[in-house]
Enzyme design. Structure first.
Site, PDB file in Angstrom:
ATOM      1  CD  GLU A  84       1.273  -3.788  -1.549  1.00 48.15           C
ATOM      2  OE1 GLU A  84       0.592  -3.705  -2.877  1.00 48.15           O
ATOM      3  OE2 GLU A  84       1.870  -3.363  -0.905  1.00 48.15           O
ATOM      4  CD  GLU A  96       1.273   1.055  -5.423  1.00 44.75           C
ATOM      5  OE1 GLU A  96       1.450   1.647  -4.255  1.00 44.75           O
ATOM      6  OE2 GLU A  96       1.326  -0.136  -5.348  1.00 44.75           O
ATOM      7  CD  GLN A 111      -1.821  -0.398  -2.681  1.00 45.57           C
ATOM      8  OE1 GLN A 111      -1.323  -1.062  -3.154  1.00 45.57           O
ATOM      9  NE2 GLN A 111      -0.997   0.707  -2.049  1.00 45.57           N
ATOM     10  CG  ASP A 124      -1.878  -3.848  -5.355  1.00 47.38           C
ATOM     11  OD1 ASP A 124      -2.444  -3.961  -6.195  1.00 47.38           O
ATOM     12  OD2 ASP A 124      -0.886  -2.825  -5.017  1.00 47.38           O
TER      13      ASP A 124
END
Length: 240
Positions: free
Chosen positions: A123, A220, A184, A158
């Site tokens: 990530e 998140e 995410q 993300d």
């Protein structure tokens, strides 16, 4: 709140799955019991954080033995919890040998995980929040995945981090979906609930649906006040 308590809270709130950071200090049997009782799958977990202030060490030269011992331990914990995806934390480094070190540890992790039908995830984290983190751009992460050739090596997309560093979320998601293992979301720029900020997550969710994405999204974000009082976005997104 302990992780088992958080799992029960997620179940009460209506989440479909959970994910977690590293589990070094957790009672794994208690986590397993909470997952079994609620029926929630553990979508992913991280490798070890390292010392206070660290976010992993898999790209840090000289710590290869530590990294590989942690990979073995993390895979064992993930198997115990029936988690099929492990995020390999790179760490803070600008050492010249960091790329070589990270690739070697990714090779080790992917080979070990493949024996248990597990996915290894990487990530990019943005440099505004995580200055000095080794992996910060989606393009570099994707070049790694392509160059290394492991079918079980995937990207955590993300949206918060990618929007800050690279932008162009819709086109990137469309082009990169075969290489994405987890998505995410959080608002940009303040990392709040996803129904705020500059990113239209209704559009992102509709795009993912149209592309055939069928895994739960990770949410998140940093709540202001009690998390339970910030969950209005769940219905908002499900109605998208």
């Amino acid at each position: 709140m302990s992780l088992p308590q958080a799992i029960f809270a997620a179940h009460r709130a209506g989440f479909d799955a959970v994910e977690t950071h590293s589990l070094d200090l957790e009672d794994i049997d208690a986590v397993k019991a909470a997952l079994d009782t609620t029926g929630l799958p553990l979508q992913l977990m991280n490798t070890g954080q390292g010392a206070p202030g660290e976010i992993g060490f898999n790209a840090i030269p000289g710590r290869e033995a530590e990294a590989r011992a942690d990979i073995d331990k993390s895979i064992a914990i993930a198997r115990r919890l029936q988690c099929d995806a492990l995020h390999l934390l790179a760490g803070f480094t600008d050492a010249p040998a960091a790329d070589t070190t990270f690739r070697a540890n990714l090779d080790y992790a992917c080979d070990a995980a493949a024996r248990h039908d597990m996915t290894i995830l990487i990530e990019p984290l943005n440099q505004q929040d995580m200055p000095g983190y080794f992996l910060s751009h989606a393009d570099y992460a994707l070049a790694l995945i392509d160059r290394m050739g492991h079918p079980n090596l995937k990207l955590i997309f993300d949206c918060y981090h990618v929007q800050i560093m690279d932008g162009d979320l819709s086109r990137r998601i469309t082009a990169l979906l075969p290489l994405i293992g987890h998505v995410q979301i959080a608002s940009v720029p303040d990392r709040g609930p996803p129904d705020e900020g500059e990113v239209n997550y209704r559009h992102i969710c509709r795009l993912l649906d149209s592309l055939g994405w069928n895994r739960p999204l990770g949410v998140e974000y940093i709540p202001v006040g009690l998390t339970e009082e910030t969950l209005g976005w769940m219905q908002w997104l499900r109605e998208s």
